[in-house]
Structures are given as C-alpha cells and as structure tokens.
Write a protein that holds these residues in place. Structure first.
Motif, short mmCIF file in Angstrom:
data_model
loop_
_atom_site.label_atom_id
_atom_site.label_comp_id
_atom_site.label_asym_id
_atom_site.label_seq_id
_atom_site.Cartn_x
_atom_site.Cartn_y
_atom_site.Cartn_z
N PHE A 173 0.84 -1.19 0.00
CA PHE A 173 0.00 0.00 0.00
C PHE A 173 0.88 1.24 0.00
CE2 PHE A 173 -3.01 3.15 1.58
CZ PHE A 173 -4.20 2.77 0.97
N GLN A 174 0.46 2.26 -0.72
CA GLN A 174 1.16 3.53 -0.74
C GLN A 174 0.21 4.64 -0.31
OE1 GLN A 174 4.49 4.19 -1.41
NE2 GLN A 174 4.69 1.97 -1.37
N PHE A 175 0.63 5.42 0.68
CA PHE A 175 -0.20 6.52 1.17
C PHE A 175 0.00 7.75 0.29
CE2 PHE A 175 0.34 3.81 4.92
CZ PHE A 175 -0.99 3.62 5.25
N ASN A 176 -0.67 7.72 -0.83
CA ASN A 176 -0.65 8.82 -1.78
C ASN A 176 -2.06 8.96 -2.33
OD1 ASN A 176 -0.36 10.65 -3.84
ND2 ASN A 176 1.40 9.67 -4.79
N GLY A 177 -2.81 9.94 -1.81
CA GLY A 177 -4.21 10.06 -2.16
C GLY A 177 -4.45 10.22 -3.64
N ASP A 178 -3.52 10.86 -4.34
CA ASP A 178 -3.70 11.05 -5.78
C ASP A 178 -3.64 9.75 -6.56
OD1 ASP A 178 -3.93 13.76 -5.38
OD2 ASP A 178 -1.80 14.15 -5.70
N ALA A 179 -2.99 8.74 -5.97
CA ALA A 179 -2.79 7.47 -6.67
C ALA A 179 -3.79 6.40 -6.26
CB ALA A 179 -1.37 6.96 -6.42
N ARG A 180 -4.63 6.69 -5.28
CA ARG A 180 -5.56 5.68 -4.79
C ARG A 180 -6.86 5.69 -5.60
NH1 ARG A 180 -2.72 2.18 -3.16
NH2 ARG A 180 -4.67 1.16 -2.60
N ALA A 181 -7.50 4.53 -5.67
CA ALA A 181 -8.76 4.41 -6.42
C ALA A 181 -9.89 5.11 -5.69
CB ALA A 181 -9.09 2.94 -6.61
N HIS A 182 -10.59 6.00 -6.41
CA HIS A 182 -11.78 6.63 -5.85
C HIS A 182 -12.98 5.70 -6.04
CE1 HIS A 182 -10.30 10.85 -5.14
NE2 HIS A 182 -9.26 10.29 -5.75
N ALA A 183 -14.12 6.12 -5.55
CA ALA A 183 -15.29 5.24 -5.49
C ALA A 183 -15.65 4.64 -6.85
CB ALA A 183 -16.48 6.01 -4.92
N ASP A 184 -15.50 5.43 -7.91
CA ASP A 184 -15.93 4.94 -9.21
C ASP A 184 -14.96 3.94 -9.83
OD1 ASP A 184 -14.13 7.01 -9.33
OD2 ASP A 184 -14.97 7.94 -11.13
N HIS A 185 -13.76 3.83 -9.27
CA HIS A 185 -12.77 2.88 -9.80
C HIS A 185 -12.36 1.82 -8.79
CE1 HIS A 185 -12.32 5.12 -13.51
NE2 HIS A 185 -12.07 6.22 -12.83
N LEU A 186 -12.91 1.89 -7.60
CA LEU A 186 -12.56 0.92 -6.56
C LEU A 186 -13.07 -0.47 -6.95
CD1 LEU A 186 -11.39 0.74 -3.62
CD2 LEU A 186 -13.77 0.95 -2.84
N THR A 187 -12.24 -1.48 -6.78
CA THR A 187 -12.64 -2.86 -7.09
C THR A 187 -12.67 -3.69 -5.81
OG1 THR A 187 -10.40 -3.74 -7.43
CG2 THR A 187 -11.46 -2.64 -9.31
N TRP A 188 -13.39 -4.80 -5.89
CA TRP A 188 -13.42 -5.68 -4.73
C TRP A 188 -12.03 -6.28 -4.47
CZ3 TRP A 188 -15.61 -6.09 -0.42
CH2 TRP A 188 -15.42 -7.23 0.37
N ASN A 189 -11.22 -6.45 -5.49
CA ASN A 189 -9.86 -6.95 -5.28
C ASN A 189 -9.06 -6.01 -4.39
OD1 ASN A 189 -10.22 -9.26 -6.81
ND2 ASN A 189 -9.44 -8.33 -8.69
N HIS A 190 -9.24 -4.70 -4.56
CA HIS A 190 -8.59 -3.74 -3.66
C HIS A 190 -9.02 -4.01 -2.22
CE1 HIS A 190 -8.50 -0.83 -7.29
NE2 HIS A 190 -7.27 -1.26 -7.08
N MET A 191 -10.32 -4.15 -2.03
CA MET A 191 -10.86 -4.36 -0.68
C MET A 191 -10.37 -5.68 -0.10
SD MET A 191 -12.88 -1.70 -0.08
CE MET A 191 -14.12 -2.20 1.11
N GLN A 192 -10.45 -6.73 -0.89
CA GLN A 192 -10.10 -8.05 -0.39
C GLN A 192 -8.63 -8.13 0.03
OE1 GLN A 192 -10.99 -11.26 -3.07
NE2 GLN A 192 -10.83 -12.79 -1.48
N GLN A 193 -7.75 -7.49 -0.74
CA GLN A 193 -6.33 -7.52 -0.40
C GLN A 193 -6.09 -6.95 0.99
OE1 GLN A 193 -3.80 -4.59 -2.17
NE2 GLN A 193 -2.04 -5.98 -2.28
N GLN A 194 -6.73 -5.83 1.30
CA GLN A 194 -6.54 -5.20 2.60
C GLN A 194 -7.23 -5.98 3.72
OE1 GLN A 194 -4.41 -2.67 3.19
NE2 GLN A 194 -3.88 -2.94 1.04
N LEU A 195 -8.42 -6.49 3.45
CA LEU A 195 -9.12 -7.29 4.46
C LEU A 195 -8.35 -8.56 4.79
CD1 LEU A 195 -12.76 -6.83 3.15
CD2 LEU A 195 -11.94 -6.17 5.42
N GLU A 196 -7.79 -9.19 3.76
CA GLU A 196 -7.01 -10.40 3.99
C GLU A 196 -5.82 -10.11 4.90
OE1 GLU A 196 -6.86 -13.67 2.56
OE2 GLU A 196 -8.86 -13.55 1.68
N GLY A 197 -5.08 -9.05 4.60
CA GLY A 197 -3.89 -8.75 5.38
C GLY A 197 -4.20 -8.33 6.79
N ALA A 198 -5.21 -7.47 6.96
CA ALA A 198 -5.50 -6.92 8.28
C ALA A 198 -6.30 -7.87 9.16
CB ALA A 198 -6.25 -5.59 8.13
#
Length: 261
Positions: free
Chosen positions: A101-126
């Motif tokens: 993960f990179q803490f750079n707001g300009d590079a993160r997916a906004h609501a219209d481009h967010l995918t479940w894969n993004h969500m799942q990766q973070q849920l799996e790790g945390a």
C-alpha cells in the motif's frame, strides 16, 4: 466470582511476535521491545535481508521468521518455531503487517474505480492475518494465564479525509475484531487493544506522500508536527506493559491530537 489472574509480565519477560517487523513501523515496534529486553519474533514476508540484519543485531533476543500472515499453516509453524527457540510461549502479539500500500491520495482508487480486489487484499492482510496470529498463539497464552494482543489501526476510521477506501475499511473491521476478541478472551487474562496512528513521518508506505500533505497535517495538530514511527511504537509498548493490565477493547489514537476521540 472474582477472576484472579497471574501478575502481568514486565516487558523484559515477554516473548513478542511483531508481524511485518523487518521495515517501516514494524521495525520501530520490534526495536522498541528489544530495547526494553523482550524476546522478539521478527516476522517478515519478503524482506529477508532486513529481518535477518535486525536479528543479527540482537542475537540473544531476536528471531527472524518468514511467514505470510494470510497463510494459517505458515503462522502456526512460526509460532511453533518461536516456542522451540525461546523455550516459552508467545505472550504478546502485535498485528502490524500491511499488504502492499502507498499513502498517496492522488494514486488511490476513488469510489468509481474501486474494485473488490482492492478491498479483499486489505481485508485479507489486516483481518485474516490478525485472526491467524490470535488463533495460533491462543493456546500458549492460555497456558501462561495471560496475553497481550495489540492491533495497528488508523485514525482514518474516525477522520476519513482521503479516499483510502480499502485500507480504511479493513482497519475498521480490525477495530471491530479487536473489541469482540477483547470480550471473548478477557476471562483468559488476554487483553486486546488497538493503536491507531495518523500519517507517520516516515515509513516505506508514506514515502510517496507529498511534503505538502505532511506540512498540512503538522499545521493541523496541537503539537504542530507529524507523529513518528518511534512515537507510535512507544504507545504499543504501553498496551503490552503491566500498566495497561486493566485496559482492553480500546483504540488509542496516536496522531499528535489531530483527531480528538
């Protein structure tokens, strides 16, 4: 009925598992425990060289062990190896490991481009990672009659000012797990708490953050500066220490007062 528990362990008597301990915040947390005399399992996924270098600096206290926290069997093997090496169960777990993960707001997916894969990766790790470490160390903590679990969260749950949807949602779920585990495991003398930082200056994950963002955060805090990884690590020590023996199910925000909670 009074639930009497063994005396809490001083930091120097603890065997601590820090996940993702080879770099970034995890490295600072591991170093803080080592400084206080604890035995530390330096868990890493891919950063073998850094983990082994830390263990070499503290040959009597540190053990570097590779494991992906999302792999249940790998975590169980890590716990068994640590017990054999140190001759004692793990008493304290710090769930710090962060999926890429990179803490750079300009590079993160906004609501219209967010995918479940993004969500799942973070849920799996945390969340999955914390579940695996908790389950793998539970028998040893029950044998000791006590235990400390400290989960690493984020103040974005309380103050979601940047669109880190996946990261923030996963940490919010981890906060919920922190509280349910605290309720479930309290009778075993095991406390479960969370330490939530803001943007830290500087870790690998925040290296991509523009200086202007750091400056804005610093100006917004009562302390007029950005929290360091070492400062957050000290708060983790508190929850693991005897002084926090009656605290469980709590979330401590360590961000220089940016979020009042």
């Amino acid at each position: 009925m009074t639930n009497t528990q063994p005396s809490p362990l001083p930091l120097a008597a603890q065997t601590v598992l820090v996940t993702g301990a080879a770099r970034g915040l995890g490295l600072h947390i591991a170093q803080a425990f080592l400084r206080e005399g604890a035995r530390v399992v330096v868990n890493y996924h891919r950063s073998a060289q850094a983990a082994q270098a830390l263990a070499a600096q503290w040959p009597q206290q540190a053990l570097a062990v590779q494991a992906d926290v999302c792999d249940r069997e790998a975590v169980q093997a890590l716990v068994a190896q640590a017990r054999q090496h140190f001759g004692t169960p793990i008493s304290t777990v710090v769930n710090n490991a962060l999926p890429s993960f990179q803490f750079n707001g300009d590079a993160r997916a906004h609501a219209d481009h967010l995918t479940w894969n993004h969500m799942q990766q973070q849920l799996e790790g945390a969340v999955r990672g914390a579940l695996h470490t908790t389950q793998a160390t539970l028998a040893g903590m029950r044998q000791l009659g006590l235990g400390r679990i400290v989960n690493i969260g984020t103040n974005l749950v309380q103050n979601p000012v940047v669109p880190y949807h996946d990261y923030t949602a996963a940490k919010a779920a981890l906060l919920a797990l922190t509280r349910t585990l605290a309720q479930d495991l309290g009778a075993d003398g095991i406390t479960v708490n969370m330490v939530s930082g803001g943007l830290l200056r500087t870790t690998d994950a925040s290296a991509a953050t523009p200086d202007a963002v750091f400056n804005l955060i610093a100006a917004s805090t009562p302390l007029r500066r950005v929290t360091t990884p070492a400062e957050l690590a000290d708060a983790v020590l508190f929850f693991a220490s005897p002084w926090a023996r009656a605290i469980t199910g709590q979330n401590l925000l360590v961000d220089g007062g940016l979020v009042k909670h």
